[in-house]
Design an enzyme around this catalytic site. Sequence first.
Site, short mmCIF file in Angstrom:
data_model
loop_
_atom_site.label_atom_id
_atom_site.label_comp_id
_atom_site.label_asym_id
_atom_site.label_seq_id
_atom_site.Cartn_x
_atom_site.Cartn_y
_atom_site.Cartn_z
N ARG A 171 0.82 -1.22 0.00
CA ARG A 171 0.00 0.00 0.00
C ARG A 171 0.86 1.27 0.00
O ARG A 171 0.50 2.29 0.61
CB ARG A 171 -0.98 0.00 1.18
CG ARG A 171 -1.97 -1.15 1.17
CD ARG A 171 -2.86 -1.13 -0.07
NE ARG A 171 -3.72 -2.31 -0.11
CZ ARG A 171 -3.44 -3.44 -0.74
NH1 ARG A 171 -2.31 -3.56 -1.43
NH2 ARG A 171 -4.28 -4.46 -0.72
N SER A 221 -11.93 -0.48 1.58
CA SER A 221 -11.31 -0.95 2.82
C SER A 221 -10.65 0.22 3.54
O SER A 221 -9.83 0.93 2.96
CB SER A 221 -10.27 -2.03 2.49
OG SER A 221 -9.68 -2.52 3.66
N GLU A 291 -5.81 2.90 5.72
CA GLU A 291 -5.40 2.75 4.32
C GLU A 291 -5.91 3.94 3.53
O GLU A 291 -5.28 4.40 2.59
CB GLU A 291 -5.97 1.44 3.77
CG GLU A 291 -5.60 1.13 2.35
CD GLU A 291 -6.12 -0.23 1.93
OE1 GLU A 291 -6.85 -0.29 0.92
OE2 GLU A 291 -5.79 -1.22 2.61
#
Length: 300
Positions: A171, A221, A291
């Site tokens: 990420r 998410s 995230e």
Amino acid sequence: MKEWWKEQFPEVKVCFHEPLKKYTYTKTGGEAECLIFPKDKHETAKIIKALQEKQIPITVLGNASNVIVRDGGIKGAVILLNEMTAMKVMGNKILAEAGVSLIEVTKCALEQSLTGLEFACGIPGSVGGAMYMNAGAYGGEVCEVVEFVDVVTRTGEIKRLTNEELEFSYRHSALQESGDLVIDVCFNLSPGKRESIKAKMEELTHLRESKQPLEYPSCGSVFKRPEGHFTGKLIQDAGLQGFQIGGAQVSKKHAGFIVNIDHATATDYLAVIQHVQEIVFEQFQVRLEPEVKIIGEESR
């Protein structure tokens, strides 16, 4: 700023004091002082150079998918790349502008019988955003299929970065430190069998639709997966599934998602995020790291 803009860029689409909740996937967020929609890489470079020379703050939203904009909005210039949606195929490669949705690239790959991007068939957001955060799902990440990325630097220069120069990790990419703006991405795929590619995409689409709360606005998410744990299970085991503040709720379908079920504000979202982090740490000593990118001013 309004008069200066009209004088400098009369042909560029721009909105002043525009509510960003009209564009974000969560349907939340305050106003952009100046919201700009460049049409191509050269126009983008010219705009960024002019804004830098005038010392106007620049925020890039891509297509505003994996982001929460605080209710106080964003000062200065905000760049949305929704107008940059060109895509072309060159043998086993697909060249896509930053505003193209990643899902559209996977559909193009299917049409051309190119394999390697099946994992991304349900990832919301733009190609540019996918590069910024090294988007991934179902065991795949975009870093595995990216050959190069063209960017506009913070000084308004256009340059090409190789996969290695992007320093991809979980990420993460070097773009998060450099502030470079993605404008083109080259995906290097492999020849495959169309029926096999289609079957894999249908399988993953079914998994996504059965497990994720696609019926509500969300940013996807919310938290990164902590090492050794599954985020959704941690939140569920903490008894937080269905927890709600204002119109923002921990999804009853998938605890890793926070959904806008009733005119939520960004403040509602952030309050739910903070509460989830506190309770999960209190119960399991695991720190959940967002995230989703959180930007903008606090509301007054």
